[in-house]
Design an enzyme around this catalytic site. Structure first.
Site, PDB file in Angstrom:
ATOM      1  N   CYS A  88     -33.994 -89.310  32.521  1.00 39.72           N
ATOM      2  CA  CYS A  88     -34.516 -88.913  31.304  1.00 39.72           C
ATOM      3  C   CYS A  88     -33.677 -89.571  30.325  1.00 39.72           C
ATOM      4  O   CYS A  88     -33.060 -90.355  30.517  1.00 39.72           O
ATOM      5  CB  CYS A  88     -34.880 -87.540  31.225  1.00 39.72           C
ATOM      6  SG  CYS A  88     -33.328 -86.574  31.367  1.00 39.72           S
ATOM      7  N   ALA A  90     -30.868 -88.128  28.650  1.00 45.33           N
ATOM      8  CA  ALA A  90     -29.451 -87.924  29.204  1.00 45.33           C
ATOM      9  C   ALA A  90     -29.149 -87.577  30.809  1.00 45.33           C
ATOM     10  O   ALA A  90     -28.021 -87.464  31.020  1.00 45.33           O
ATOM     11  CB  ALA A  90     -29.024 -86.652  28.289  1.00 45.33           C
ATOM     12  N   GLY A  91     -30.535 -87.404  31.295  1.00 44.35           N
ATOM     13  CA  GLY A  91     -30.094 -87.208  33.003  1.00 44.35           C
ATOM     14  C   GLY A  91     -29.487 -85.596  33.015  1.00 44.35           C
ATOM     15  O   GLY A  91     -29.072 -85.352  34.184  1.00 44.35           O
ATOM     16  N   SER A  93     -31.784 -82.491  31.623  1.00 43.35           N
ATOM     17  CA  SER A  93     -32.544 -81.633  31.503  1.00 43.35           C
ATOM     18  C   SER A  93     -34.219 -82.102  32.279  1.00 43.35           C
ATOM     19  O   SER A  93     -34.346 -81.214  33.076  1.00 43.35           O
ATOM     20  CB  SER A  93     -33.135 -81.420  29.969  1.00 43.35           C
ATOM     21  OG  SER A  93     -33.854 -80.364  29.805  1.00 43.35           O
ATOM     22  N   ARG A  94     -34.863 -82.846  31.544  1.00 43.18           N
ATOM     23  CA  ARG A  94     -35.970 -83.320  32.038  1.00 43.18           C
ATOM     24  C   ARG A  94     -35.964 -83.654  33.498  1.00 43.18           C
ATOM     25  O   ARG A  94     -36.813 -83.218  34.489  1.00 43.18           O
ATOM     26  CB  ARG A  94     -36.803 -84.317  31.236  1.00 43.18           C
ATOM     27  CG  ARG A  94     -37.285 -83.403  29.842  1.00 43.18           C
ATOM     28  CD  ARG A  94     -37.760 -84.622  28.880  1.00 43.18           C
ATOM     29  NE  ARG A  94     -36.269 -85.344  28.259  1.00 43.18           N
ATOM     30  CZ  ARG A  94     -36.500 -86.330  27.466  1.00 43.18           C
ATOM     31  NH1 ARG A  94     -37.855 -86.507  26.771  1.00 43.18           N
ATOM     32  NH2 ARG A  94     -35.485 -86.848  26.887  1.00 43.18           N
TER      33      ARG A  94
END
Length: 326
Positions: A88, A90-91, A93-94
């Site tokens: 995602c 920032a890697g 959360s999603r």
């Protein structure tokens, strides 16, 4: 870019466009992007899939768990296995949520165990937002699968639509409960003998070999027992209409036993469509005799037991007759 388990990696958007990391270092064959925009830079020899999603608590990421699992597994189960990257912006959360759901299903983990695996793989840890964490817990409660008949999923979908009250012109087909008298395959009413067959409502096929609830005045079949939505009598009725229901137990025996609650709370049944779409609240009337059965309110309503139910499709027990299947 970090290795989570064999042939499964997680990263931010920058690493997902780094040709050196993708091809020479990690031999990535497929990329799953979970962002509000598609990747501007793609490599010809890599397969890409994009799920459009923002990192917001209100976003429905739960509905993407199964398609993501299928996509990831289609590469990891090849002979020899091929590596997949989930990313995602920032890697944290999603992509972490989708990765956690994959670990839960593939390795029979709890949501906490999956997050712990990711925290160990990513040096700075992962931080799915609170809404995503709640949806991972729902997934766990459904047995790490999407159960279309689950009370958890039904209430989650209804609340998602209730939160979007300004755009209630249409509900997804899988939100509607089947009308006991309507056969959508033929566009005709169903005979009583056919009530033991299966009824399709959108992509939800459910067995209707269960009890039926009727209008007390005209005896018109209104809904099946599988359409009942239960609630917890121990939950208070104070606070924000949506937040107050967060994390509560959605099972309650009061409705089925009739000990406290004076009303049934149900999924929206197909015959309600003309009454409830595009309107915040109003009456629910029998589609045959037009007698008043109850009320609906997308903002919620309080049950006689004290619990606030949101959204609320409330049918008064004194207007309904229970008709068990024989």
């Amino acid at each position: 870019m970090y290795k989570v388990i064999d042939n499964l990696f997680i990263s931010d958007v920058g690493s997902a466009q780094n040709e050196l990391l993708l091809t020479e270092v990690n031999s990535i064959k497929a990329v799953l992007s979970i962002m509000s925009f598609n990747l501007p830079l793609k490599l010809d020899h890599i397969v890409y899939k994009h799920i459009e999603l923002m990192d917001m608590e209100s976003e429905d990421i739960l509905s993407h768990f199964e398609e993501s699992f299928t996509y990831i597994n289609s590469f990891r189960t090849k002979t020899p296995p091929e590596s997949v990257l989930i990313h995602c912006q920032a890697g944290r959360s999603r992509s972490a949520t989708i990765c956690a759901a994959y670990l839960m299903k593939s390795s029979n983990m709890t949501s906490s165990e999956a997050i712990e695996v990711l925290d160990k793989a990513v040096p700075k840890g992962v931080y799915p937002n609170e809404g995503f964490l709640e949806q991972l817990k729902m997934y766990q409660e459904m047995g790490n699968k999407i159960d279309r008949d689950s009370q958890i999923l039904k209430q989650f979908l209804l609340k998602k639509f209730a939160a979007n009250m300004d755009n209630l012109a249409k509900l997804d087909d899988n939100v509607w409960a089947p009308d006991p008298l309507y056969d959508p395959n033929k566009g005709t009413t169903m005979s009583s003998s056919s009530l033991t067959s299966a009824v399709d409502c959108g992509d939800r096929t459910k067995s209707v070999n269960n009890d039926v609830y009727k209008c007390k005045k005209c005896r018109r079949d209104l809904f099946f027992s599988s359409s009942l939505l239960f609630h917890n009598k121990d939950v208070g009725a104070t606070g924000d209409v949506f937040k107050r229901r967060k994390g509560t137990n959605t099972t309650c025996k009061n409705q089925s036993q009739g000990t406290i609650c004076s009303s049934y709370f149900v999924e929206p049944v197909k015959w309600m469509e003309i009454l409830i779409l595009g309107v915040l609240d109003g009456k629910l009337c029998c589609p045959k005799c037009r007698s008043k059965l109850g009320n609906f309110n997308w903002s919620g309503a309080q049950c006689s037991c004290g619990v606030w139910v949101c959204p609320s499709f409330q049918l008064h027990k004194n207007a309904i007759d229970f008709s068990p299947q024989t």
